[in-house]
Structure formats: C-alpha cells, structure tokens
Design an enzyme around this catalytic site. Structure first.
Site, PDB file in Angstrom:
ATOM      1  N   GLN A 160      48.191  45.943  12.039  1.00 52.46           N
ATOM      2  CA  GLN A 160      49.126  45.159  12.840  1.00 52.46           C
ATOM      3  C   GLN A 160      49.768  44.063  12.006  1.00 52.46           C
ATOM      4  OE1 GLN A 160      50.096  45.422  16.332  1.00 52.46           O
ATOM      5  NE2 GLN A 160      51.644  44.089  15.438  1.00 52.46           N
ATOM      6  N   HIS A 179      42.410  43.360  12.417  1.00 51.73           N
ATOM      7  CA  HIS A 179      43.444  44.335  12.785  1.00 51.73           C
ATOM      8  C   HIS A 179      44.509  44.327  11.690  1.00 51.73           C
ATOM      9  CE1 HIS A 179      45.680  47.089  15.022  1.00 51.73           C
ATOM     10  NE2 HIS A 179      45.991  46.395  16.111  1.00 51.73           N
ATOM     11  N   ARG A 224      55.156  49.277  13.375  1.00 54.37           N
ATOM     12  CA  ARG A 224      53.831  49.839  13.121  1.00 54.37           C
ATOM     13  C   ARG A 224      53.949  51.181  12.408  1.00 54.37           C
ATOM     14  NH1 ARG A 224      49.460  48.324  16.350  1.00 54.37           N
ATOM     15  NH2 ARG A 224      48.316  49.803  15.046  1.00 54.37           N
ATOM     16  N   CYS A 228      51.303  41.178  19.466  1.00 53.21           N
ATOM     17  CA  CYS A 228      50.938  42.543  19.075  1.00 53.21           C
ATOM     18  C   CYS A 228      50.951  43.511  20.254  1.00 53.21           C
ATOM     19  CB  CYS A 228      49.577  42.549  18.390  1.00 53.21           C
ATOM     20  SG  CYS A 228      48.193  42.066  19.450  1.00 53.21           S
ATOM     21  N   ASP A 273      48.205  36.236  21.393  1.00 55.62           N
ATOM     22  CA  ASP A 273      47.548  37.497  21.728  1.00 55.62           C
ATOM     23  C   ASP A 273      46.957  37.336  23.121  1.00 55.62           C
ATOM     24  OD1 ASP A 273      46.500  40.060  21.493  1.00 55.62           O
ATOM     25  OD2 ASP A 273      44.742  39.429  20.370  1.00 55.62           O
TER      26      ASP A 273
END
Length: 314
Positions: free
Chosen positions: A131, A128, A292, A264, A224
């Site tokens: 991110q 990712h 972002r 995130c 996460d």
C-alpha cells in the site's frame, strides 16, 4: 540470494526509488514488461478478506504475463495441517512468486526463510508495504518527488498502516508525523527503525498526541479506519478515543495550501474522515487505489529481476 518484500525497509532508499521509477514506466506502458510470460504462476494467499489487494494483484500478474492462483481463507492447509516452512518449500517448486496476506509477521518471515522464490507481504498485522508503494507512486505523480515532503498521519498510530508510513516514508526521504491518542502511538522499535532510516535520507520522524502539531503545513494528510481487520469495538471506546483525530475541513485547513488527502480504503465517512474531504478536490484516494496495480507490478518485477541477477552472480 532471493529477494523478498516483507516490510518497507527491505528496500534501500535507492532501491525504493528504482521500484517507483519502474511503476511509473509500467503505468505509461502497461504491457511492456512480462516477467511471468509462459505463463508462470503466482500464489496469492489470503488469510484475511480483501478487495483492492486481491483485484490489484490478480490484474497485475495477468498484465505481467502470469497466472494468479488465488487461495481464499480456509482453502489451504497452510499453518494448520502443514507447516509454513513445508508449504514454502512446496510452493517454491510450483510458482514464481508467493504473495501472502496474513496475521503474524513471523509467518511471512518463516515463509521467506524457506522459499527459493520471492515472498511479498500483502498485509500483516504489523505492516502493509505494498500500500505504501502505491501511496508513494501517487505522491510522486502529484508533486514530482517524495524527498522533503511532509506526511501527517492521524488516527490509530499504532497499527500496520502507521508503521509502514513511518518506515516507507522515511525511506522515501519524507518527513512523517503521526498523531494518535495515548495508548495508540507507535511502538518504540518502529520509531527507532524509522529514525534510523530517516537519518540516511535526511527526513524527520515525529509521534505526538497533538493533531495541529502533526498536520501543520503538511503536504499529505492520511488516515485509516479506527477499527482494523480482526478488531472490534463493542463499547464504542475506540471511536471515542479517535474522534479528535478525524480528518475534516478544519484539519485540512491546517495543512499546506496544496495538501492532498489519502486513505488506503475502505473508508467510513463521518468517522475517520468526513465526506467533504474524501469526496472533495484534495482527495486522491481513487488514483491511490488504482496505483496498487502499478506499484505491485513494479515490486514483483523488481524482485524477480534482482533474484535472477543475484543467482547469476553467485
């Protein structure tokens, strides 16, 4: 040569720093850069559901003068009625950039191999990277640098976020410590790639099952969700395995005195993080989420500029 952003190490340390510098400039002057003026169109394709990624890319593309074409799961023939390679060649005739949130990293690689416009990984099962750029931007804003800082990631250390923290953090010159239970630690090839990049930047990489070892003195503590997209936990075993890796006040006390907390999102309070941490003074998750937009604007602009420069120099 067209430049793509499929995983964190597609950028060299110097290039990553340039992208972060650009993101800081774009955040300060939001509409100064217009690489998609026209407007040019950008394909934003989702094989998985999304909130932050969808809104941040659509907003960022509009800020850059472009028009986002959002394709939701099941709305295109990509990958079933039409091959990835053929779709890539078709889209390259129509759009300025292809952004794709998908499952297998190999699909993104095939897309990039056949595209003549930049391809960006908006999340895959393995990485990712967008991110991580937003997270590094947030860290730069808080500490003024990334080099020499220590990031501790707790939880599922074998998922896409852990992989990208290892690779992207090492690229940024950060010491990255990841901790998770046995069976949920990074794959050897990820650790090898992270250590290879860390050797270039002077960073250190550590994977452990010990929370205290990972988090001691850390400047940034990250976690996460314990159940990633597409996964399930019908027996509750994952929750049992990861419970010792919850980020709570006791964990934050082991980190550095100025340590911040990042996630995130989406977050599940009472599972991977307690409410007092994510909603507390050390948390920067809302700044992180907003970044972002700026980080993705920067990577889109940088890829467009580099691809154009490479084409001129051929």
């Amino acid at each position: 040569m067209t430049r793509h952003f499929l995983l964190d190490t597609d950028l060299t340390p110097a290039e990553q720093a340039d992208v972060l510098d650009l993101a800081i400039a774009m955040k300060a002057d939001r509409w100064a850069h217009r690489p998609y003026e026209g407007p040019k169109s950008v394909a934003v394709i989702f094989d998985k559901t999304s909130t932050r990624t969808r809104f941040s890319f659509a907003t960022g593309i509009a800020d850059l003068g472009g028009s986002p074409i959002i394709v939701n799961p099941g709305e295109s023939q990509l990958g079933h009625k039409e091959s990835v390679a053929d779709t890539s060649k078709v889209l390259s005739q129509m759009v300025a950039t292809i952004v794709w949130r998908t499952f297998e990293q190999s699909g993104l690689e095939e897309m990039a191999e056949n595209a003549t416009v930049p391809v960006i990984n908006a999340l895959s099962d393995d990485y990712h990277p967008c991110q991580i750029l937003a997270d590094l931007l947030t860290i730069r804003e808080r500490f003024g640098r990334t080099e020499g800082l220590t990031m501790a990631y707790l939880g599922d250390a074998a998922n896409n976020m852990s992989n990208s923290y290892l690779l992207g953090g090492a690229t940024a010159g950060m010491n990255v410590h990841v901790a998770g239970p046995e069976g949920h630690l990074p794959a050897s090839d990820i650790l090898d790639a992270a250590r290879e990049r860390a050797a270039q930047t002077g960073a250190t990489i550590r994977a452990t099952t010990n929370v205290s070892e990972a988090v001691a003195g850390a400047d940034i503590v990250v976690t996460d969700t314990w159940i990633s997209m597409g996964q399930s936990d019908p027996t509750g075993q994952r929750e049992k395995d990861f419970a010792p890796y919850q980020v709570n006040e006791d964990v934050m006390k082991q980190a550095g005195p100025e340590a911040i907390f990042m996630h995130c999102l989406p977050a599940y309070r009472g599972k991977e993080v307690t409410a007092d941490v994510i909603d507390g003074e050390r948390s920067v998750v809302w700044q992180e989420a907003g970044n972002r937009v700026h980080a993705q604007k920067a990577i889109m602009t940088w890829l467009m500029n580099e691809s154009a420069r490479n084409a001129r120099e051929r």
